[in-house]
Design a protein around this motif. Structure first.
Motif, mmCIF file in Angstrom:
data_model
loop_
_atom_site.group_PDB
_atom_site.id
_atom_site.type_symbol
_atom_site.label_atom_id
_atom_site.label_comp_id
_atom_site.label_asym_id
_atom_site.label_seq_id
_atom_site.Cartn_x
_atom_site.Cartn_y
_atom_site.Cartn_z
ATOM 1 N N ASN A 43 0.741 0.571 -6.524
ATOM 2 C CA ASN A 43 -0.382 1.191 -5.803
ATOM 3 C C ASN A 43 -1.714 0.647 -6.322
ATOM 4 O OD1 ASN A 43 1.327 2.851 -4.326
ATOM 5 N ND2 ASN A 43 1.006 4.659 -5.604
ATOM 6 N N TYR A 81 0.492 0.287 5.045
ATOM 7 C CA TYR A 81 -0.470 -0.503 4.253
ATOM 8 C C TYR A 81 -1.778 -0.735 5.007
ATOM 9 C CZ TYR A 81 3.155 -1.433 0.814
ATOM 10 O OH TYR A 81 4.112 -1.291 -0.154
ATOM 11 N N TYR A 135 -2.222 -2.973 -5.255
ATOM 12 C CA TYR A 135 -2.551 -3.125 -3.830
ATOM 13 C C TYR A 135 -4.018 -2.770 -3.570
ATOM 14 C CZ TYR A 135 -2.631 -2.505 1.183
ATOM 15 O OH TYR A 135 -2.978 -2.594 2.501
ATOM 16 N N THR A 151 -3.884 2.307 4.684
ATOM 17 C CA THR A 151 -4.479 2.452 3.345
ATOM 18 C C THR A 151 -5.766 1.644 3.241
ATOM 19 O OG1 THR A 151 -2.383 2.951 2.267
ATOM 20 C CG2 THR A 151 -4.103 2.004 0.884
#
Ligand SMILES: [Zn+2]
Length: 411
Positions: A293, A254, A296, A257
């Motif tokens: 996804n 995470y 987030y 990302t």
């Protein structure tokens, strides 16, 4: 001709970040194709009242690992595609059928990888499991392939290739770059495993040096699947390949990302972002993975929700050459009707994503057919309901039969 009118759409999100969402509108669908936006149909065969909910394209999971049909040995599960449909996924792209039991990753030959891809293309890839469009049959590129292998793949309508087990010690001999050229000569897409070793234990580490040398069309799970390349490599890849798509998966790191999102936003390159789940696999079977996804990216990474939806739909479809993913005239009616779940403070689907609140799915259409008519099995219901009028609306996809059931002619 069959006409479906979708009315009382509270918010329409196109799946294209260049197009502003539209409030209070309608859609006319003719024979499964979007015919008009904002128009009314004369005497439609079916009417779906969206109840003021949000309509957006069906989700495109750009990175799945099917095996055969809906069976995945990766998590000893069946029926996973049905569950992903109820999580809003209407199309998915194989990143390689590499979970076939007994497959020896250190003994892959050109004939074997081509045979697996051809078999997958003509089994899982043609049957539309649970109604989902599955682009299966992805060639796992290995050393020693000839142009004839690429010709055969093209004849079988294979259009996706993947580097994952390729020996990067050979990088200097130019073979991998030749593969990319042969693929492009035949209209094929090349994806590449990036970062550290995957669950297989056999994938090859690929940092910026390798990715920049090979120049794939899509950098697979750039933020981890599950281990990303170092931050500096991520930045170097994004800066060094300005025309290459980068993929973020549910198998991600995470933190990495967020690094990817920051780099893309800094450079004004969010239209290069594509999404997938990288499942089934060690991350699990995640029916709501694509929705999560989007949540987030939109709630933690600072990506505006319209762009996050576009990444999950139109951009992922375009990157893989799929003719779907956007709401536009002439495109297939692969659509979701969704909205905030009771208890959320969001007022529409985009606000749900921005808050990080999972939205509830009411309806999933594939080619205009309601595979989920009014209530997903995998999300709580949205706080508002849809209603159907007209004939023949109950065509929801049945749960797949147990293995062996329905077979005829033997045993
Ligand atoms: Zn994968």
């Amino acid at each position: 001709m069959t006409t479906l009118l979708v009315e009382d759409i509270g918010l329409l999100v196109h799946g294209d970040r260049a197009i502003a969402p539209v409030r209070d509108t309608t859609l006319v669908i003719e024979d499964g194709v979007i015919a008009e936006i904002g128009a009314s149909a004369v005497a439609p065969d079916q009417v779906l009242s969206a109840g003021g909910l949000t309509v957006m394209p069906g989700l495109i999971d750009g990175h799945v690992h099917p095996t055969f049909g809906e069976w995945t040995p990766a998590q000893d599960a069946i029926g996973w595609i049905h569950n992903y449909l109820h999580g809003g996924t209407t199309s998915m792209v194989s990143a390689g059928e590499l979970h076939i039991p007994g497959l020896a990753f250190d003994a892959l030959t050109p004939e074997l990888v081509l045979s697996i891809a051809i078999t997958s293309k003509h089994t899982t890839g043609r049957m539309r499991p649970s109604g989902v469009k599955v682009n299966a049959g992805t060639v796992l590129l290995v050393p020693g392939m000839t142009e004839e292998h690429f010709d055969r793949a093209q004849r079988e309508e294979i259009d996706q290739l993947k580097f994952i087990f390729y020996d990067w010690n050979r990088l200097g001999d130019g073979e991998a770059q030749r593969y990319v050229q042969w693929a492009h000569d035949r209209g094929m897409m090349v994806k590449m495993h990036s970062g550290g070793v995957s669950r297989s234990g056999s994938s090859r580490v690929a940092g910026a040096d390798v990715v920049l040398a090979v120049q794939p069309d899509i950098v697979g799970h750039i933020s981890g699947g599950p281990i990303p390349a170092p931050d500096a490599d991520i930045a170097a890849i994004i800066a060094g390949l300005p025309d290459t798509n980068v993929e973020v998966c549910s198998s991600n790191n995470y933190r990495a990302t967020k690094v990817v999102a920051d780099e893309l936003m800094l450079r004004g390159m969010l239209d290069r972002l594509t999404l997938g789940t990288d499942t089934p696999g060690g991350t699990g079977v995640i029916p709501r993975g694509m929705l999560r996804n989007i949540c987030y990216l939109a709630s933690v990474c600072g990506v505006d929700p319209v762009s996050a939806v576009a990444a999950a739909t139109g951009q992922t479809a375009r990157a893989h050459g799929l003719p779907t993913g956007v709401i536009a005239e002439g495109m297939p009616a692969d659509l979701l009707v969704l909205g905030p779940i009771s208890g959320s403070t969001a007022r529409d689907g985009l606000e749900s994503f921005a808050l990080g609140d999972l939205p509830g799915i009411a309806t999933v259409l594939v080619d205009g057919v309601p595979l989920v008519a009014s209530r997903s099995e995998q999300t709580p219901p949205p706080s508002r309901s849809v209603t159907w009028r007209g004939a023949d609306v109950r065509r929801e996809a049945p749960r797949p039969a147990p293995v062996g059931a329905g077979a005829t002619g033997c045993c």
